[in-house]
Design a protein around this motif. Sequence first.
Motif, PDB file in Angstrom:
ATOM      1  N   ILE A 132      -3.831   6.393   2.792  1.00  0.00           N
ATOM      2  CA  ILE A 132      -4.854   5.795   2.017  1.00  0.00           C
ATOM      3  C   ILE A 132      -5.741   6.955   1.133  1.00  0.00           C
ATOM      4  O   ILE A 132      -6.153   6.804  -0.032  1.00  0.00           O
ATOM      5  CB  ILE A 132      -5.530   4.820   3.038  1.00  0.00           C
TER       6      ILE A 132
ATOM      7  N   LEU B  11       1.034  -1.291   0.076  1.00  0.00           N
ATOM      8  CA  LEU B  11      -0.102   0.171  -0.080  1.00  0.00           C
ATOM      9  C   LEU B  11       0.971   1.167   0.210  1.00  0.00           C
ATOM     10  O   LEU B  11       0.721   2.271  -1.005  1.00  0.00           O
ATOM     11  CB  LEU B  11      -0.925   0.197   1.098  1.00  0.00           C
TER      12      LEU B  11
ATOM     13  N   THR C 103      -2.606  -4.282  -4.349  1.00  0.00           N
ATOM     14  CA  THR C 103      -1.560  -4.190  -3.610  1.00  0.00           C
ATOM     15  C   THR C 103      -1.408  -5.398  -2.358  1.00  0.00           C
ATOM     16  O   THR C 103      -2.446  -5.947  -2.363  1.00  0.00           O
ATOM     17  CB  THR C 103      -1.357  -3.083  -2.779  1.00  0.00           C
TER      18      THR C 103
ATOM     19  N   TYR D 273      -6.222   0.058  -4.502  1.00  0.00           N
ATOM     20  CA  TYR D 273      -5.191  -0.782  -3.587  1.00  0.00           C
ATOM     21  C   TYR D 273      -5.739  -2.315  -3.569  1.00  0.00           C
ATOM     22  O   TYR D 273      -4.992  -3.156  -2.746  1.00  0.00           O
ATOM     23  CB  TYR D 273      -5.718   0.170  -2.156  1.00  0.00           C
TER      24      TYR D 273
END
Length: 227
Positions: free
Chosen positions: A176, A16, A189, A186
């Motif tokens: 985020i 991330l 990831t 995301y």
Amino acid sequence: MIDHPKRAVILLSGGLDSATCLAIARDMGFETYALSVAYGQRHAAELAAARRVAASLGAREHRVASVELGQFGGSALTDEKIPVPVEGSTAGIPVTYVPARNTVMLSIALAWAEVLGANDIFVGVNAVDYSGYPDCRPEFIAAFETMANLATKVGIEGARLRIHAPLISLSKADIIHRGSALGVDYSQTVSCYQADDAGHACGRCDACRLRRAGFEAAGLPDPTRYA
């Protein structure tokens, strides 16, 4: 004379934080060169994730360098005899710390940056929501930048090499939010310390706990695929 875009090397683990770093470097106008390192990690699914992220975020090139830190052991991430902790964070430096990992990876990134004529290197270290690793601190990043400018041809000849750690003081929720605004997917990831070959996360290790708590704090759905 052709005006080439500024180049930057981005250390891209496939997780991330590093994906967000790549998006930030792109947003800053850099032509991005993504570098992943196969260091003998048990969670090799992250390398496949890095390839996906590099492609989706438009990296000019993506390379995977190999350095066998796993031969030395000493970490739950490289030695299968050492179990990955799943009971939450504990005091002190955890067994998931890989000795000298960030020093080695930044050194490889520095070598490629010199060849590319890139004066900028991005790394997704974080000193807020992290597991207590000594090589994720601002002091380390500053010291490495000083070393880089002393130890390289380009540094001696007068160019300034910069190590960017744009996430170092951000919470996981802030990271985020930043990445989501920059278009990071995301779901591509992998953060888990013991993800399976398909990239499914265990949901119990420190990395999974921090990631899930980050999405909760951000008020966004967690796209992680759990085993």
